[in-house]
Design an enzyme around this catalytic site. Structure first.
Site, PDB file in Angstrom:
ATOM      1  N   LYS A 191       0.883  -1.177   0.000  1.00  0.00           N
ATOM      2  CA  LYS A 191       0.000   0.000   0.000  1.00  0.00           C
ATOM      3  C   LYS A 191       0.915   1.220   0.000  1.00  0.00           C
ATOM      4  CE  LYS A 191      -1.750   3.166   1.859  1.00  0.00           C
ATOM      5  NZ  LYS A 191      -1.716   4.592   1.393  1.00  0.00           N
ATOM      6  N   SER A 245       5.066   7.905   9.776  1.00  0.00           N
ATOM      7  CA  SER A 245       5.184   8.713  10.991  1.00  0.00           C
ATOM      8  C   SER A 245       5.041   7.849  12.243  1.00  0.00           C
ATOM      9  CB  SER A 245       4.104   9.788  10.984  1.00  0.00           C
ATOM     10  OG  SER A 245       2.835   9.178  10.948  1.00  0.00           O
ATOM     11  N   THR A 246       5.608   8.341  13.330  1.00  0.00           N
ATOM     12  CA  THR A 246       5.502   7.622  14.603  1.00  0.00           C
ATOM     13  C   THR A 246       4.038   7.527  15.039  1.00  0.00           C
ATOM     14  OG1 THR A 246       7.750   8.139  15.276  1.00  0.00           O
ATOM     15  CG2 THR A 246       6.171   7.756  17.053  1.00  0.00           C
ATOM     16  N   VAL A 248       1.227   7.336  13.172  1.00  0.00           N
ATOM     17  CA  VAL A 248       0.512   6.268  12.467  1.00  0.00           C
ATOM     18  C   VAL A 248       1.128   4.907  12.813  1.00  0.00           C
ATOM     19  CG1 VAL A 248      -0.190   5.360  10.209  1.00  0.00           C
ATOM     20  CG2 VAL A 248      -0.213   7.826  10.603  1.00  0.00           C
ATOM     21  N   GLU A 266       9.411   1.531  10.731  1.00  0.00           N
ATOM     22  CA  GLU A 266      10.470   2.521  10.466  1.00  0.00           C
ATOM     23  C   GLU A 266       9.799   3.879  10.531  1.00  0.00           C
ATOM     24  OE1 GLU A 266      13.554  -0.273   9.532  1.00  0.00           O
ATOM     25  OE2 GLU A 266      13.668   1.909   9.650  1.00  0.00           O
ATOM     26  N   CYS A 300      13.502  11.051   6.618  1.00  0.00           N
ATOM     27  CA  CYS A 300      13.447  10.558   7.997  1.00  0.00           C
ATOM     28  C   CYS A 300      14.780  10.745   8.710  1.00  0.00           C
ATOM     29  CB  CYS A 300      13.016   9.097   8.020  1.00  0.00           C
ATOM     30  SG  CYS A 300      14.076   8.038   7.024  1.00  0.00           S
ATOM     31  N   GLU A 398       9.410  16.416  14.916  1.00  0.00           N
ATOM     32  CA  GLU A 398       9.876  16.161  13.565  1.00  0.00           C
ATOM     33  C   GLU A 398       9.135  17.116  12.641  1.00  0.00           C
ATOM     34  OE1 GLU A 398       8.622  12.572  11.433  1.00  0.00           O
ATOM     35  OE2 GLU A 398      10.711  12.323  10.849  1.00  0.00           O
TER      36      GLU A 398
HETATM   37  P1  NAP Z   1       2.312   8.770   7.334  1.00  0.00           P
HETATM   38  O1  NAP Z   1       1.327   9.853   7.275  1.00  0.00           O
HETATM   39  O2  NAP Z   1       2.513   8.052   8.609  1.00  0.00           O
HETATM   40  O3  NAP Z   1       1.915   7.749   6.184  1.00  0.00           O
HETATM   41  C1  NAP Z   1       2.729   6.646   5.811  1.00  0.00           C
HETATM   42  C2  NAP Z   1       1.892   5.632   5.097  1.00  0.00           C
HETATM   43  O4  NAP Z   1       0.909   5.109   5.983  1.00  0.00           O
HETATM   44  C3  NAP Z   1       1.098   6.176   3.909  1.00  0.00           C
HETATM   45  O5  NAP Z   1       1.045   5.172   2.916  1.00  0.00           O
HETATM   46  C4  NAP Z   1      -0.269   6.407   4.510  1.00  0.00           C
HETATM   47  O6  NAP Z   1      -1.290   6.406   3.555  1.00  0.00           O
HETATM   48  C5  NAP Z   1      -0.369   5.212   5.430  1.00  0.00           C
HETATM   49  N1  NAP Z   1      -1.355   5.329   6.510  1.00  0.00           N
HETATM   50  C6  NAP Z   1      -1.981   6.429   6.994  1.00  0.00           C
HETATM   51  N2  NAP Z   1      -2.826   6.092   7.991  1.00  0.00           N
HETATM   52  C7  NAP Z   1      -2.723   4.755   8.165  1.00  0.00           C
HETATM   53  C8  NAP Z   1      -3.313   3.812   9.060  1.00  0.00           C
HETATM   54  N3  NAP Z   1      -4.191   4.183   9.981  1.00  0.00           N
HETATM   55  N4  NAP Z   1      -2.949   2.519   8.962  1.00  0.00           N
HETATM   56  C9  NAP Z   1      -2.021   2.114   8.061  1.00  0.00           C
HETATM   57  N5  NAP Z   1      -1.445   2.963   7.173  1.00  0.00           N
HETATM   58  C10 NAP Z   1      -1.778   4.258   7.231  1.00  0.00           C
HETATM   59  O7  NAP Z   1       3.737   9.271   6.893  1.00  0.00           O
HETATM   60  P2  NAP Z   1       4.069  10.181   5.641  1.00  0.00           P
HETATM   61  O8  NAP Z   1       3.499  11.527   5.934  1.00  0.00           O
HETATM   62  O9  NAP Z   1       3.697   9.499   4.383  1.00  0.00           O
HETATM   63  O10 NAP Z   1       5.671  10.173   5.698  1.00  0.00           O
HETATM   64  C11 NAP Z   1       6.370  10.935   6.580  1.00  0.00           C
HETATM   65  C12 NAP Z   1       6.789  10.165   7.821  1.00  0.00           C
HETATM   66  O11 NAP Z   1       7.446   8.954   7.490  1.00  0.00           O
HETATM   67  C13 NAP Z   1       7.783  10.906   8.670  1.00  0.00           C
HETATM   68  O12 NAP Z   1       7.450  10.793  10.024  1.00  0.00           O
HETATM   69  C14 NAP Z   1       9.095  10.189   8.392  1.00  0.00           C
HETATM   70  O13 NAP Z   1      10.071  10.319   9.385  1.00  0.00           O
HETATM   71  C15 NAP Z   1       8.644   8.797   8.243  1.00  0.00           C
HETATM   72  N6  NAP Z   1       9.647   8.023   7.485  1.00  0.00           N
HETATM   73  C16 NAP Z   1      10.425   7.122   8.157  1.00  0.00           C
HETATM   74  C17 NAP Z   1      11.403   6.400   7.475  1.00  0.00           C
HETATM   75  C18 NAP Z   1      12.304   5.426   8.187  1.00  0.00           C
HETATM   76  O14 NAP Z   1      12.957   4.637   7.515  1.00  0.00           O
HETATM   77  N7  NAP Z   1      12.372   5.441   9.494  1.00  0.00           N
HETATM   78  C19 NAP Z   1      11.555   6.587   6.115  1.00  0.00           C
HETATM   79  C20 NAP Z   1      10.752   7.507   5.472  1.00  0.00           C
HETATM   80  C21 NAP Z   1       9.786   8.203   6.176  1.00  0.00           C
HETATM   81  P3  NAP Z   1      -1.821   7.756   2.829  1.00  0.00           P
HETATM   82  O15 NAP Z   1      -0.814   8.823   3.111  1.00  0.00           O
HETATM   83  O16 NAP Z   1      -1.904   7.365   1.421  1.00  0.00           O
HETATM   84  O17 NAP Z   1      -3.171   8.056   3.397  1.00  0.00           O
END
Ligand code: NAP
Ligand code: MG
Length: 502
Positions: A191, A245-246, A248, A266, A300, A398
């Site tokens: 997904k 994100s932490t 989610v 991650e 990240c 963050e």
């Molecule tokens: P996000 O809002 O947490 O979303 C990540 C993914 O999860 C998207 O595909 C999102 O779908 C999906 N999602 C949203 N709600 C969900 C739920 N209730 N259950 C399951 N999946 C769900 O993060 P983002 O805004 O895309 O990315 C930024 C974050 O990712 C930052 O916090 C960053 O630090 C973190 N990140 C971490 C790493 C690492 O390796 N540690 C790498 C890259 C990014 P939709 O957005 O399509 O609705």
């Protein structure tokens, strides 16, 4: 992809959004009730792609396909050599399609085209590395259990894996997970983030071309709150690998409790650049500027906190400012720009909110702070704040944008205290010429990845992941394939088993 590859070669915007359906059981899938959602390029403000917003029913179809494909052994029971052959072909096809995949990645994510090309090329290298691991992953044996007993430890594929990815490095992050899950013998439902789904869908088609059996990789697009959540909850999914994100991640961890699925997380980071007084300040300044501006800080592992010895603070901040003054921000299809667009309005507003709060909280703006949204194009100039209070939002949260917070220290212990004084533990960089100091600090800093006199670099050999609230588990390296295995311990009686009742 031939019309598309011509378009990609021209670097022109498409006349109308390029539609890509979902991919389930080896076939395109449009679903009965799924609606098309147009993605506007954040660097250009016009519709460029369209993907489907799936229903929970579409997700069920994908999980069922992955379940069948796992249970009948069409992939899980192949030899490592056979799996490696497919993964290597996939890598070849990724290399053949770098221009097209990079073009799509830039259209959807807003990152500079040169960076997208670099990411897709590096991703191909990860597929090659993981292909080797398909032949390396193995268990263990214990020949010390006495004359009549042999112990075997088998590593078996965990089963059906759900992979949820974010929008910041869509193709690269997927490539840090998917080929390892496949090398282990798992089947997968992916997904991707709705904002950036197209390269994941294109990859699924390339995998079929590479010889991957139907149903082994399925891609469902749509909202995280609907299909992501349903994937994390699904009783037929054996593991969920989530990157995002932490906040989610915490919801995913709870959702996984239903069937106690294995979890890999991650998550976010608030990563320190720790600069000691003896550091090479020119090297550090260039890297720190890169670490905060790369991918517009939507990274990240962005080095978003500068923890610097007070004696060199002013000098280093001035050198960082001088580097950032030469950074060009703008149209991501113009290869001469270093920084592209912010991914969407919501993220743009969030970053602006932090910049405004920083000014209100008494931090001193050194440079940047400039935000532009022309039509639906979003740009933010790399921004540096001094006098940031360690407990303030600028220092703790963050931001996920090009905003650097500077905090001085006087002693080694104070440096480590500041570095570790956040809920995250994803990455850290240490700048010093003192070998002992470097080793002492890399022991004490709580982070899954540490860079000494460098930042944001590495290859698939090394594991990635986070301490504290930055995650659970590790990706890439040999750990990356082991993550997708389940361990089975086997006792084999060799002689006669001693009777319970003689
Ligand atoms: P996000 O809002 O947490 O979303 C990540 C993914 O999860 C998207 O595909 C999102 O779908 C999906 N999602 C949203 N709600 C969900 C739920 N209730 N259950 C399951 N999946 C769900 O993060 P983002 O805004 O895309 O990315 C930024 C974050 O990712 C930052 O916090 C960053 O630090 C973190 N990140 C971490 C790493 C690492 O390796 N540690 C790498 C890259 C990014 P939709 O957005 O399509 O609705
Ligand atoms: Mg989000």
């Amino acid at each position: 992809m031939s019309d598309l590859s011509k378009l990609a070669a021209s670097l022109h915007l498409p006349d109308e959004p390029l539609r890509t359906p979902m991919f389930i059981d080896g076939k395109d899938h449009t679903g009965s009730s799924a609606e098309w959602v147009t993605r506007k390029s954040p660097g250009h403000g016009v519709g460029v792609t369209a993907t489907l917003r799936a229903s929970a029913g579409d997700l069920d179809a994908a999980v069922a396909a992955a379940r069948r494909a796992f249970d009948d052994g069409r992939w899980s029971r192949l030899s490592g050599e056979q799996r490696a052959t497919v993964l290597l072909k996939a890598a070849r096809l990724i290399r053949d399609n770098v221009e097209t995949l990079a073009y799509l990645e830039t259209l959807e994510s807003g990152k500079p085209i040169g960076q997208s090309r670099g990411e897709v090329t590096a991703a191909a290298g990860i597929w090659e590395y993981a292909a080797g691991l398909a032949r390396v992953v193995h268990g263990d044996s214990h020949d010390t259990l006495g004359p009549d007993m042999l112990g075997l430890v088998l590593r078996q594929p965990v089963g059906v894996v759900g992979i949820v990815t974010p929008w910041n490095f869509p193709f690269f992050i997927l490539s840090e997970r998917l080929p390892f899950a496949l090398a282990a013998g798992c089947t997968v439902v992916v997904k991707p983030a709705e904002l950036t789904s197209t390269t994941t869908l294109k990859l699924a088609a390339l995998l079929t071309e590479a010889g991957l059996p139907d149903g082994v990789v399925n891609v469902v697009t749509g909202l995280g709150s609907v299909v992501g959540q349903a994937l994390a909850e699904h009783m037929d999914v054996d593991m969920i690998s989530f990157t995002g994100s932490t906040q989610v991640g915490r919801a995913v961890l709870a959702a996984a409790g239903g069937n106690m699925k294995k979890v890999g997380l991650e998550l976010g980071g608030k990563n320190p650049q720790i600069v000691f007084a003896d550091a090479d300040l020119d090297d550090a300044a260039d890297a720190i500027a890169f670490g905060i501006a790369f991918n517009a800080g939507q990274c990240c592992v962005s080095g978003s906190r500068l923890v610097v010895h007070r004696s060199v603070e002013a000098e280093l901040v001035e050198r960082i400012r001088a580097v950032l003054a030469r950074v060009r921000t703008g149209d991501p299809l113009d290869a001469s720009n270093h920084v592209g667009a912010i991914v969407e309005a919501r993220q743009f507003d969030k970053i602006r909110g932090f910049i405004d709060a920083g000014t209100r909280d008494g931090a001193q703006l050194v440079c940047g702070g400039d935000t532009r949204s022309e039509g639906e194009r979003f740009f933010i100039q790399p921004t540096v704040f001094r006098n940031v209070q360690p407990g303030s939002a600028l220092a703790q949260d963050e931001i996920f944008g090009p905003v650097l917070s500077v905090m001085p220290f006087d002693s080694f212990d104070e440096a480590i205290g500041l570095a570790n004084g956040v809920p995250y533990g994803l990455a850290a960089s240490i700048w010093t010429r003192d070998l002992q100091g470097a080793f002492k600090s890399l022991r004490d800093v709580q982070a899954g990845r540490i860079w000494v006199n460098c930042t944001i670099t590495g290859g698939p050999e090394m594991p990635i992941g986070g301490f504290k609230q930055s995650g659970i588990g590790r990706e890439t390296g040999r750990y990356g394939v082991e993550e997708y295995t389940e361990i089975k311990s086997v006792h084999v009686q060799l002689g006669k088993r001693p009777r319970w009742i003689a």
